[in-house]
Write an enzyme that holds these catalytic residues in place. Structure first.
Site, PDB file in Angstrom:
ATOM      1  N   ASN A  88       0.986  -1.164   0.096  1.00  0.00           N
ATOM      2  CA  ASN A  88      -0.246   0.365  -0.172  1.00  0.00           C
ATOM      3  C   ASN A  88       0.503   1.199   0.454  1.00  0.00           C
ATOM      4  O   ASN A  88       0.759   2.717  -0.631  1.00  0.00           O
ATOM      5  CB  ASN A  88      -1.063   0.032   1.115  1.00  0.00           C
ATOM      6  CG  ASN A  88      -1.331   1.603   1.533  1.00  0.00           C
ATOM      7  OD1 ASN A  88      -2.338   1.397   0.982  1.00  0.00           O
ATOM      8  ND2 ASN A  88      -1.076   2.205   2.787  1.00  0.00           N
ATOM      9  N   TYR A 153       3.221   9.579 -11.781  1.00  0.00           N
ATOM     10  CA  TYR A 153       1.826   8.798 -10.708  1.00  0.00           C
ATOM     11  C   TYR A 153       1.549   7.526 -11.504  1.00  0.00           C
ATOM     12  O   TYR A 153       1.664   6.472 -10.744  1.00  0.00           O
ATOM     13  CB  TYR A 153       2.011   9.943 -10.301  1.00  0.00           C
ATOM     14  CG  TYR A 153       0.312   8.928  -8.559  1.00  0.00           C
ATOM     15  CD1 TYR A 153       0.928   9.044  -7.806  1.00  0.00           C
ATOM     16  CD2 TYR A 153      -0.947   8.836  -9.165  1.00  0.00           C
ATOM     17  CE1 TYR A 153       0.172   8.226  -6.636  1.00  0.00           C
ATOM     18  CE2 TYR A 153      -1.618   8.528  -8.290  1.00  0.00           C
ATOM     19  CZ  TYR A 153      -1.349   7.863  -6.736  1.00  0.00           C
ATOM     20  OH  TYR A 153      -1.669   7.503  -5.746  1.00  0.00           O
ATOM     21  N   LYS A 157       1.210   3.559 -11.728  1.00  0.00           N
ATOM     22  CA  LYS A 157      -0.456   2.344 -11.421  1.00  0.00           C
ATOM     23  C   LYS A 157      -0.541   2.059 -12.137  1.00  0.00           C
ATOM     24  O   LYS A 157      -0.542   0.783 -12.125  1.00  0.00           O
ATOM     25  CB  LYS A 157      -0.870   3.704 -11.035  1.00  0.00           C
ATOM     26  CG  LYS A 157      -0.428   4.622  -9.296  1.00  0.00           C
ATOM     27  CD  LYS A 157      -0.568   2.935  -7.990  1.00  0.00           C
ATOM     28  CE  LYS A 157       0.099   4.170  -6.900  1.00  0.00           C
ATOM     29  NZ  LYS A 157       0.078   3.384  -5.833  1.00  0.00           N
TER      30      LYS A 157
HETATM   31  P1  NAD Z   1      -1.023   8.806   2.580  1.00  0.00           P
HETATM   32  O1  NAD Z   1      -0.066  10.092   2.249  1.00  0.00           O
HETATM   33  O2  NAD Z   1      -2.316   9.061   3.991  1.00  0.00           O
HETATM   34  O3  NAD Z   1      -0.341   7.660   3.186  1.00  0.00           O
HETATM   35  C1  NAD Z   1       0.919   6.837   2.675  1.00  0.00           C
HETATM   36  C2  NAD Z   1       1.490   5.543   3.195  1.00  0.00           C
HETATM   37  O4  NAD Z   1       2.956   4.873   2.825  1.00  0.00           O
HETATM   38  C3  NAD Z   1       2.065   6.538   4.737  1.00  0.00           C
HETATM   39  O5  NAD Z   1       1.870   5.792   5.831  1.00  0.00           O
HETATM   40  C4  NAD Z   1       3.836   6.282   4.139  1.00  0.00           C
HETATM   41  O6  NAD Z   1       4.095   6.146   5.280  1.00  0.00           O
HETATM   42  C5  NAD Z   1       4.017   5.009   3.322  1.00  0.00           C
HETATM   43  N1  NAD Z   1       5.104   5.557   2.198  1.00  0.00           N
HETATM   44  C6  NAD Z   1       5.239   6.375   1.631  1.00  0.00           C
HETATM   45  N2  NAD Z   1       6.607   6.577   1.248  1.00  0.00           N
HETATM   46  C7  NAD Z   1       7.165   5.609   2.465  1.00  0.00           C
HETATM   47  C8  NAD Z   1       8.675   4.790   1.795  1.00  0.00           C
HETATM   48  N3  NAD Z   1       9.622   5.369   1.522  1.00  0.00           N
HETATM   49  N4  NAD Z   1       9.175   3.738   2.635  1.00  0.00           N
HETATM   50  C9  NAD Z   1       7.688   3.266   3.582  1.00  0.00           C
HETATM   51  N5  NAD Z   1       6.344   3.622   3.149  1.00  0.00           N
HETATM   52  C10 NAD Z   1       6.449   5.080   3.355  1.00  0.00           C
HETATM   53  O7  NAD Z   1      -1.290   8.481   1.313  1.00  0.00           O
HETATM   54  P2  NAD Z   1      -2.722   7.115   1.114  1.00  0.00           P
HETATM   55  O8  NAD Z   1      -4.318   8.031   0.259  1.00  0.00           O
HETATM   56  O9  NAD Z   1      -3.137   6.370   2.045  1.00  0.00           O
HETATM   57  O10 NAD Z   1      -2.417   6.239   0.048  1.00  0.00           O
HETATM   58  C11 NAD Z   1      -1.796   5.052   0.374  1.00  0.00           C
HETATM   59  C12 NAD Z   1      -1.994   4.551  -0.941  1.00  0.00           C
HETATM   60  O11 NAD Z   1      -3.310   4.431  -2.199  1.00  0.00           O
HETATM   61  C13 NAD Z   1      -0.827   4.666  -2.077  1.00  0.00           C
HETATM   62  O12 NAD Z   1      -0.361   3.914  -2.490  1.00  0.00           O
HETATM   63  C14 NAD Z   1      -1.540   5.608  -3.370  1.00  0.00           C
HETATM   64  O13 NAD Z   1      -0.978   6.409  -4.437  1.00  0.00           O
HETATM   65  C15 NAD Z   1      -3.296   5.083  -3.364  1.00  0.00           C
HETATM   66  N6  NAD Z   1      -4.434   5.700  -3.942  1.00  0.00           N
HETATM   67  C16 NAD Z   1      -4.642   6.894  -2.534  1.00  0.00           C
HETATM   68  C17 NAD Z   1      -5.743   7.565  -3.751  1.00  0.00           C
HETATM   69  C18 NAD Z   1      -6.154   8.419  -2.639  1.00  0.00           C
HETATM   70  O14 NAD Z   1      -7.309   9.343  -3.035  1.00  0.00           O
HETATM   71  N7  NAD Z   1      -5.947   9.200  -1.347  1.00  0.00           N
HETATM   72  C19 NAD Z   1      -6.201   7.141  -4.582  1.00  0.00           C
HETATM   73  C20 NAD Z   1      -5.302   5.905  -5.412  1.00  0.00           C
HETATM   74  C21 NAD Z   1      -4.673   5.521  -4.643  1.00  0.00           C
END
Ligand code: NAD
Length: 245
Positions: A88, A153, A157
């Site tokens: 994730n 990005y 994906k």
């Molecule tokens: P967020 O920024 O709240 O959380 C991201 C997480 O990734 C955090 O826990 C962070 O510590 C971790 N992370 C980042 N860099 C890291 C590293 N170098 N090593 C280890 N951990 C690391 O974001 P989110 O929205 O919860 O995103 C989670 C996933 O969902 C991501 O892959 C994101 O691309 C995907 N996503 C999010 C959305 C959205 O709208 N929020 C939409 C589509 C996909």
């Protein structure tokens, strides 16, 4: 739904990852919360004290095979197995092509793609030996349409979808299912970092009339991790309220 299963959730300290951690714990799993820093892992564990016998923290460098293998071995040692990997962790980008540095492009490739490869390989080695397991990757709705800035990005994906479909086929013979969840706009820090007018514009175009909650996404991670999805592999499941960018 996940009793006696052990899961690792990368980026499990906040946002969607933390919702997955809670969902898995509520459903009986033992969970390793993987974070980038001990301090953020500890903060997440502080919110999960009611599950303290079934939860632990790890901080591997997700792009370093040895670091990940050691952390996964520690999880197996503590909980006896590794059955579910939720890849994730991720970062986003809005940088225009003209401003993009190679360093920034490499960083997003590392966290969003290379880490998925490294963690999947380490987990699959354990799962194969155990006779099976489940890997679930985090894609995005932009993996279908791209986006008008921050090309790194969606590029990662799209690649995550490719890994998912390929590993779904490759690992089926080892009893390992590999799927992805493609969230739409979901209310986390990642979205809070976007300009408000952009979030409003995107939200207005969602047929279901609202952005996703982290729990909406975690529910899909629960289904795909569970026996209810026993014949589902190589799939990218959209959870986006029918959004289209
Ligand atoms: P967020 O920024 O709240 O959380 C991201 C997480 O990734 C955090 O826990 C962070 O510590 C971790 N992370 C980042 N860099 C890291 C590293 N170098 N090593 C280890 N951990 C690391 O974001 P989110 O929205 O919860 O995103 C989670 C996933 O969902 C991501 O892959 C994101 O691309 C995907 N996503 C999010 C959305 C959205 O709208 N929020 C939409 C589509 C996909």
């Amino acid at each position: 739904m996940l009793k006696n299963k052990t899961a690792v959730v990368t980026g499990g300290t906040r946002g969607i990852g933390f919702a997955i951690v809670k969902k898995y714990l509520e459903n009986g799993a033992r969970v390793a919360v993987a974070g980038s820093r001990q301090e953020t892992v500890d903060r997440a564990l502080d919110q999960l004290t009611e599950y303290q016998d079934r939860v632990m923290g790890i901080c591997p460098d997700l792009c370093d095979p040895d670091s990940v293998a050691d952390a996964f071995a520690a999880v197996r040692e503590r909980f006896g197995s590794l059955d579910i990997l939720a890849n994730n962790a991720g970062i986003s980008s809005r940088t225009s092509l003209y401003e993009y540095t190679l360093e920034e492009f490499s960083k997003i490739l590392d966290i969003n793609l290379k880490a998925v490869f490294v963690c999947s390989q380490a987990a699959a080695r354990i799962m194969k030996e155990q006779g099976g397991g489940v890997i679930i990757n985090t894609s995005s709705m932009v993996s279908e349409y791209g986006q008008p800035a921050g090309c790194g990005y969606p590029a990662t994906k799209f690649a995550v979808n490719g890994l998912t479909k390929s590993l779904g086929r490759e690992l089926a013979r080892d009893g390992i299912r590999v799927n992805a969840v493609a969230p739409g706009v979901t209310k986390t820090d990642m979205v809070a970092a976007l300009p408000q007018e952009m979030v409003e514009r995107i939200s207005a175009g969602i047929p279901m009339g609202r952005p996703g909650e982290p729990e909406d996404i975690a529910n899909a991670f629960l289904y795909l991790a569970s026996g209810q999805a026993s014949y589902v592999t190589g799939v990218v499941l959209k959870v986006d309220g029918a959004a289209m960018t």
